[in-house]
Design a protein around this motif. Structure first.
Motif, short mmCIF file in Angstrom:
data_model
loop_
_atom_site.label_atom_id
_atom_site.label_comp_id
_atom_site.label_asym_id
_atom_site.label_seq_id
_atom_site.Cartn_x
_atom_site.Cartn_y
_atom_site.Cartn_z
N THR A 155 -12.37 29.52 24.24
CA THR A 155 -13.57 29.95 23.83
C THR A 155 -13.35 31.61 23.23
OG1 THR A 155 -13.77 31.24 25.92
CG2 THR A 155 -14.79 28.95 25.68
N PRO A 156 -14.28 31.93 22.43
CA PRO A 156 -13.86 33.45 21.69
C PRO A 156 -13.49 34.33 22.77
CG PRO A 156 -16.15 32.15 20.75
CD PRO A 156 -15.49 31.23 21.98
N HIS A 157 -14.01 34.08 24.04
CA HIS A 157 -13.48 35.24 25.06
C HIS A 157 -12.43 34.84 25.99
CE1 HIS A 157 -16.39 32.51 27.22
NE2 HIS A 157 -15.77 32.92 28.23
N PHE A 158 -11.52 34.12 25.73
CA PHE A 158 -10.55 33.29 26.33
C PHE A 158 -9.75 34.67 26.76
CE2 PHE A 158 -6.39 31.91 26.49
CZ PHE A 158 -6.38 30.96 27.74
N LEU A 159 -9.16 35.51 25.84
CA LEU A 159 -8.19 36.76 26.44
C LEU A 159 -8.89 37.43 27.16
CD1 LEU A 159 -6.16 37.18 23.02
CD2 LEU A 159 -5.62 35.73 24.91
N SER A 160 -10.18 37.82 27.21
CA SER A 160 -10.84 38.65 28.14
C SER A 160 -10.85 38.36 29.61
CB SER A 160 -12.38 38.91 27.58
OG SER A 160 -12.29 39.29 26.46
N PRO A 206 -15.76 19.86 22.15
CA PRO A 206 -17.05 20.37 21.52
C PRO A 206 -18.16 21.14 22.64
CG PRO A 206 -17.35 17.86 22.19
CD PRO A 206 -15.75 18.35 22.49
N CYS A 207 -18.97 21.68 21.83
CA CYS A 207 -19.94 22.29 22.81
C CYS A 207 -20.78 21.24 23.49
CB CYS A 207 -20.66 23.23 21.90
SG CYS A 207 -22.07 24.26 22.71
N LYS A 208 -20.92 21.22 24.61
CA LYS A 208 -21.56 20.34 25.60
C LYS A 208 -23.12 20.58 25.22
CE LYS A 208 -22.20 20.37 29.64
NZ LYS A 208 -21.95 20.81 31.10
N VAL A 256 -23.02 30.70 19.81
CA VAL A 256 -21.97 31.45 18.97
C VAL A 256 -22.20 32.99 19.36
CG1 VAL A 256 -21.22 31.88 16.50
CG2 VAL A 256 -21.94 29.58 17.27
N ALA A 257 -23.42 33.56 19.23
CA ALA A 257 -23.91 34.84 19.24
C ALA A 257 -23.35 35.40 20.64
CB ALA A 257 -25.28 35.03 19.12
N GLU A 258 -23.22 34.83 21.69
CA GLU A 258 -22.98 35.39 23.04
C GLU A 258 -21.29 34.91 22.99
OE1 GLU A 258 -25.23 33.28 25.84
OE2 GLU A 258 -26.93 34.74 25.61
N TYR A 259 -20.61 34.64 22.01
CA TYR A 259 -19.16 34.33 22.13
C TYR A 259 -18.68 33.43 23.16
CZ TYR A 259 -19.24 38.81 19.91
OH TYR A 259 -19.73 39.90 18.67
N ARG A 260 -19.79 32.30 23.26
CA ARG A 260 -19.27 31.35 23.93
C ARG A 260 -18.67 30.12 23.47
NH1 ARG A 260 -21.62 32.38 29.20
NH2 ARG A 260 -23.16 33.96 29.05
N ASN A 261 -19.11 30.09 22.10
CA ASN A 261 -18.27 28.81 21.42
C ASN A 261 -18.01 29.46 19.90
OD1 ASN A 261 -20.11 27.21 23.71
ND2 ASN A 261 -18.33 26.03 22.90
N HIS A 262 -17.23 28.72 19.34
CA HIS A 262 -17.02 28.85 17.89
C HIS A 262 -18.10 27.93 16.97
CE1 HIS A 262 -13.12 30.90 18.59
NE2 HIS A 262 -13.08 30.04 19.73
N TRP A 263 -18.13 28.23 15.60
CA TRP A 263 -19.06 27.39 15.01
C TRP A 263 -18.54 25.95 14.81
CZ3 TRP A 263 -23.90 27.63 13.95
CH2 TRP A 263 -24.56 28.92 13.77
N SER A 264 -17.36 25.88 15.05
CA SER A 264 -16.78 24.44 14.95
C SER A 264 -17.04 23.62 16.04
CB SER A 264 -15.36 24.61 14.79
OG SER A 264 -14.57 25.32 15.87
N ASP A 265 -17.22 24.27 17.25
CA ASP A 265 -17.39 23.61 18.45
C ASP A 265 -18.82 23.22 18.60
OD1 ASP A 265 -14.92 24.52 19.21
OD2 ASP A 265 -15.77 26.49 20.09
N VAL A 266 -19.92 24.24 17.91
CA VAL A 266 -21.18 23.66 17.98
C VAL A 266 -21.49 22.63 17.01
CG1 VAL A 266 -23.55 24.56 17.34
CG2 VAL A 266 -22.03 25.93 18.48
N LEU A 267 -20.76 22.48 15.76
CA LEU A 267 -20.99 21.52 14.74
C LEU A 267 -20.36 20.28 15.39
CD1 LEU A 267 -20.27 23.41 11.46
CD2 LEU A 267 -22.44 22.83 12.33
N ALA A 268 -19.07 20.19 16.14
CA ALA A 268 -18.86 19.09 16.53
C ALA A 268 -19.61 18.61 17.63
CB ALA A 268 -17.56 19.23 17.14
N GLY A 269 -20.32 19.40 18.52
CA GLY A 269 -21.58 18.99 19.43
C GLY A 269 -22.71 18.36 18.87
#
Length: 340
Positions: A155-160, A206-208, A256-269
């Motif tokens: 996820t976008p916050h993985f390293l955190s 993908p984003c469930k 996407v705005a909350e840094y839980r998924n990328h746009w590619s994840d959302v589009l794939a979902g």
């Protein structure tokens, strides 16, 4: 249906098929969805990452329950929204049927199973549509969870939440000479953060939530478009369908705005949920229409409904049109009427 009396059809296989086939398949799908999401039966693939990669270094947004669209709200909407829409639509269709001349619909028969069980067409349609919807909902969950388990995309916050020790991993800090990441970390023990948070941060593609919303919206919008009948307006059904699409789109934007998924994840979902809903509507419930009887083939002219007819002058003649009789009443032996 003649004289307003429903047609009856006996079937002794409808109840055993529902109990021993369809219920078992639905139970297997529910069990598999549970195993993929809430157990470690299928471990998540551990994907490597680059040191100091800004793509995965967004701040941790908190647990899923703290989101502006928590999972409980999404599950409630994708369950209650389509169910109420289909229930109201079938009740309106049963109590306020369209005139036969308006929409040519092939009637269904009331199925009698045994001595006491009767399944009317409205009840069968309601169970069929809601049952297929439930099956597709758990199938969408399986597809989304399987994709997350197989890919293991961060996820976008993985390293955190991972909190890797870059010094121990041999990752030099970025400098003007090396502005980007230069080392790919594949160590299984690179993360020092909470194992549960790290495992959850590896399930992005993908984003469930986007897949479930897209499935529910597509199924409901197709039901509204194909079943609802609105006279005098061409914008009621499109407006209702767009109103259904808006919450699903906002769910993807929030993810996407909350840094839980990328746009590619959302589009794939979105694509996953919409594809499953389209397949079920077109190939399983046949666009929410009754199936034609299999014993008789319908010609293209019968699909046009009741066409106006014109009486033939020969049909008004009470005498048989096969032969011309003499005035004495005996038929001519050789002369026949040319009916062409």
């Amino acid at each position: 249906m003649a004289g307003g009396r429903p047609q009856l059809k006996r079937s002794f296989s409808i109840i055993p098929c529902f109990v021993f086939v369809e219920s078992v398949l639905l139970g297997i799908v529910v069990l598999l969805a549970y195993r993929l999401e809430f157990t470690d039966t299928f471990p998540v693939h551990t994907q490597g990452f680059f040191c100091y990669d800004s793509t995965y270094a967004k701040p941790y947004p908190g647990p899923e329950a703290a989101s502006r669209v928590p999972p409980a709200l999404i599950y409630a909407l994708v369950t209650a929204g389509p169910t109420l829409t289909i229930l109201l639509g079938e009740l309106a269709r049963a109590f306020f049927p369209a005139p036969p001349s308006a929409v040519p619909i092939i009637g269904e028969s009331t199925i009698v199973s045994g001595a006491c069980c009767r399944f009317s067409p409205p009840l069968r349609r309601l169970v069929r549509f809601l049952g297929v919807y439930s099956f597709g909902l758990f199938t969408t969950t399986i597809f989304a969870n399987a994709g997350q388990v197989v890919t293991g995309n961060p996820t976008p916050h993985f390293l955190s939440v991972c909190r890797p020790n870059y010094t121990a991993l041999g990752c030099p800090p970025p400098s003007p000479d090396r502005p980007g990441p230069d080392r790919f970390v594949t160590d299984q023990g690179a993360c020092a953060g909470s194992p549960s948070l790290v495992a959850a941060a590896r399930r992005a593609f993908p984003c469930k939530d986007a897949a479930l919303c897209a499935y529910a919206v597509t199924y409901t919008a197709m039901y509204v478009t194909l079943v609802f009948r609105v006279k005098g307006s061409r914008l009621v059904k499109p407006s209702l369908c767009l109103a259904l699409l808006c919450p699903a789109f906002l769910v993807g934007v929030v993810r996407v705005a909350e840094y839980r998924n990328h746009w590619s994840d959302v589009l794939a979902g979105f694509l996953t949920g919409a594809a499953i809903a389209t397949f079920l509507v077109t190939c399983v419930v046949h666009n929410f229409q009754s199936r034609r009887p299999s014993g008789r083939r319908f010609s293209p002219w019968e699909d046009l409904g009741q066409a106006p007819t014109m009486d033939s002058p020969l049909e008004k003649n009470p005498r048989p049109a096969g032969r011309i009789r003499h005035r004495h009443g005996s038929p001519h032996p050789n002369l026949k009427l040319n009916q062409n």
